[in-house]
Structure formats: C-alpha cells, structure tokens
Design a protein around this motif. Structure first.
Motif, short mmCIF file in Angstrom:
data_model
loop_
_atom_site.label_atom_id
_atom_site.label_comp_id
_atom_site.label_asym_id
_atom_site.label_seq_id
_atom_site.Cartn_x
_atom_site.Cartn_y
_atom_site.Cartn_z
N UNK A 44 35.43 24.02 50.35
CA UNK A 44 36.32 22.90 50.63
C UNK A 44 36.89 22.32 49.34
N UNK A 45 36.06 22.25 48.31
CA UNK A 45 36.50 21.70 47.03
C UNK A 45 37.54 22.58 46.38
N UNK A 46 37.50 23.89 46.70
CA UNK A 46 38.44 24.83 46.09
C UNK A 46 39.64 25.14 46.97
N UNK A 47 39.73 24.44 48.08
CA UNK A 47 40.73 24.79 49.10
C UNK A 47 42.16 24.69 48.60
N UNK A 48 42.37 23.93 47.54
CA UNK A 48 43.73 23.77 47.03
C UNK A 48 44.14 24.86 46.04
N UNK A 49 43.22 25.79 45.72
CA UNK A 49 43.53 26.84 44.76
C UNK A 49 44.60 27.78 45.34
N UNK A 50 45.63 28.05 44.58
CA UNK A 50 46.69 28.95 45.04
C UNK A 50 46.35 30.38 44.65
N UNK A 51 46.41 31.29 45.62
CA UNK A 51 46.10 32.70 45.37
C UNK A 51 47.38 33.51 45.47
N UNK A 52 47.69 34.26 44.43
CA UNK A 52 48.93 35.02 44.40
C UNK A 52 48.71 36.39 45.04
N UNK A 53 49.75 36.85 45.77
CA UNK A 53 49.72 38.20 46.31
C UNK A 53 48.90 38.31 47.58
N UNK A 54 48.95 39.49 48.22
CA UNK A 54 48.16 39.72 49.43
C UNK A 54 46.68 39.45 49.18
N UNK A 55 46.02 38.95 50.19
CA UNK A 55 44.61 38.57 50.02
C UNK A 55 43.74 39.76 49.62
N UNK A 56 43.97 40.93 50.21
CA UNK A 56 43.15 42.09 49.86
C UNK A 56 43.34 42.48 48.40
N UNK A 57 44.58 42.40 47.92
CA UNK A 57 44.84 42.71 46.51
C UNK A 57 44.09 41.74 45.62
N UNK A 58 44.07 40.47 46.01
CA UNK A 58 43.37 39.46 45.23
C UNK A 58 41.88 39.74 45.23
N UNK A 59 41.33 40.11 46.38
CA UNK A 59 39.90 40.42 46.47
C UNK A 59 39.54 41.59 45.57
N UNK A 60 40.34 42.64 45.63
CA UNK A 60 40.09 43.83 44.82
C UNK A 60 40.13 43.49 43.33
N UNK A 61 41.10 42.65 42.96
CA UNK A 61 41.21 42.26 41.55
C UNK A 61 40.02 41.40 41.13
N UNK A 62 39.66 40.42 41.95
CA UNK A 62 38.56 39.53 41.60
C UNK A 62 37.22 40.25 41.55
N UNK A 63 37.08 41.27 42.39
CA UNK A 63 35.84 42.07 42.38
C UNK A 63 35.76 43.01 41.19
N UNK A 64 36.87 43.16 40.47
CA UNK A 64 36.97 44.13 39.38
C UNK A 64 36.60 45.53 39.89
N UNK A 65 37.18 45.85 41.05
CA UNK A 65 36.82 47.10 41.72
C UNK A 65 37.16 48.32 40.87
N UNK A 66 38.27 48.26 40.15
CA UNK A 66 38.62 49.40 39.30
C UNK A 66 37.60 49.57 38.18
N UNK A 67 37.11 48.45 37.64
CA UNK A 67 36.07 48.53 36.62
C UNK A 67 34.79 49.12 37.17
#
Length: 272
Positions: free
Chosen positions: A10-33
């Motif tokens: 809830x505290x982070x609900x105002x954070x803006x996430x760029x791009x499709x959600x799955x792309x953001x998840x993959x990037x944040x997970x550092x999946x390529x790494x």
C-alpha cells in the motif's frame, strides 16, 4: 507478518512502473543475469562431458555446439511465457515489492549468491555452514527453511532436475549413441531421486543462508513474509514452469549433440 507485506504494498502503490508488467517483472528479477549463471554452469558441465565421455576430443565443434545451445537471450525468452501468464494484477503487486529498495537488494543478493555458489570452495563452505547449524535456532537457518517450505523449493527443483535428466537420456537414445528402453531410462532417472533430493536440500539451504546473511532481522522477516504470499507463490510456480521448459529443451539438445559427437568418434570414442 502478512499484514506487514500488505502495508508495504500500500505504501508503494504510487510507484509508476514503465512498460508491460511482465517485462518489468523479468527486468526486476534480473532473469537474464540468472540465465547467464545457468549458462556458465552448463559450460562447465559440458567440459566435464567432453573430458569424461568424449575423451577430450570434442574440439572446436563441440565448443561451438554448446555455445549455440546455451544462448542467454533465447533461454530468457523461453521462460517468458510462464511469467506473462500470471494475472496482471498479481504482477503489479509483485512489481511493487520487487521494485522497492528491499526487493532490489534481495534480487541482487540472489544473483550474487548464485555466482558465489559456482565457486567450489564457497559452495562447500555454505554447505558446511548448513550442516553445522542444523538443529539450532540460528536466524539464517530459520529464514532459509521458511523460504524453502513456502515455495516447496526442494521438490520443485528435484522434479525439474529429474525431467531434464530424462530428456538427456532420451536424446542420447534418439541420437543412436546409447541403447536403452523407455523403462530402463525411467529406472535410471528415478534411481537418482533420493540422492538428488538430499543434495538439493543442502545446496538450497547453503545458498539461502548465504543470501540472507547480509539482511537484518526485520528485512529477513519481510523477505520470509513475501515468500509466503499468494503472489510470491504464483511467481515461484511460473518461474519453475518457465525454467522447467528451458532446462528440458536444453537437456535434450545437449544429449543430441553429445550423441552426434560420440557417433562421429566411432570406434575411437569411449563407451558410456
């Protein structure tokens, strides 16, 4: 503790996430790494196969074949569909945590711990730390066990490894390098189960204890709470589905090129 995670979202609900959600998840997970680490592990395994099965005669062709199989971009994209299948609202909530300061720190630690476990000495030290602390109330041990239990990580890893092993043996047979019936393949694969389970638990506990060591008590508690949420379980299931498909395909491809090289060596090639 789940209430703590709800408050964080809830505290982070105002954070803006760029791009499709799955792309953001993959990037944040550092999946390529993570896939890069998997590639490095595979290259080491391929060196062992060349030495033990091909008698060191694989040469440049073997190196080229292995390099082509373990393509990081293709491996990452292979895991994408399972993540894209997660409901958008679930991905949004996951990305709020993964994109937080703690979420980013944990993802960094996950990748660092994976890399550390590639070093034989550090892996042995991590395994030994787990063995020495079994039966104690050490907070690292407790956190690691809770994370494993929340994600059913031992059984899921064992299942993925057994499936990959089955594909590898099947490819050797399909490639004409090895004669085994379907029943013999299954018997060989399942004979590895118990040893694999014990080894997997020791590796995971050592890895997770290494991972959580830099975190303070509050951050460890938040990490455990996150791992126990339905959103984390959905992500965990998707990652195992995605990695399972990737590893299964890679194992079959590895078996086929190994079979090709064995046959190319003919009578000079060592027996399996």
């Amino acid at each position: 503790m789940v209430r703590l995670m709800t408050a964080l979202w809830l505290a982070l609900a105002s954070v803006a996430l760029a791009g499709p959600e799955a792309d953001t998840t993959i990037r944040l997970l550092q999946l390529e790494g993570q896939m890069q680490v998997a590639r490095e592990e595979a290259l080491r395994h391929a060196e062992t196969l060349n030495r033990d099965i091909l008698g060191g005669q694989g040469g440049a062709l073997w190196t080229s074949q292995i390099d082509s199989i373990y393509d990081v971009v293709r491996m990452t994209e292979g895991a994408r569909p399972a993540i894209e299948a997660i409901e958008t609202t679930t991905l949004e909530r996951l990305n709020l945590f993964l994109g937080s300061d703690l979420g980013r720190q944990i993802t960094d630690l996950e990748l660092a711990a994976r890399i550390a476990m590639m070093d034989e000495d550090r892996e042995e030290a991590a395994r030994r730390a787990f063995a020495d602390l079994q039966g104690t109330d050490d907070p690292r041990l407790t956190a690691a066990r809770a994370i494993i239990d929340a994600g059913d990580l031992v059984e899921r890893n064992v299942s993925t490894a057994l499936t990959a092993s089955y594909q590898f043996y099947s490819a050797l047979v399909d490639g004409g390098a090895y004669q085994m019936t379907e029943e013999q393949i299954l018997t060989e694969v399942w004979s590895q189960e118990e040893t694999l389970r014990i080894d997997t638990e020791a590796w995971l506990m050592g890895y997770l204890m290494l991972l959580v060591q830099p975190l303070d008590a509050d951050d460890r508690a938040t990490y455990v709470a996150f791992a126990q949420t339905p959103e984390a379980n959905a992500l965990n299931a998707a990652l195992f589905d995605g990695f399972g498909v990737v590893y299964s395909d890679l194992s079959y491809a590895l078996g086929r090129v190994l079979a090709l090289n064995i046959k190319a060596l003919g009578d000079d090639g060592p027996e399996l």
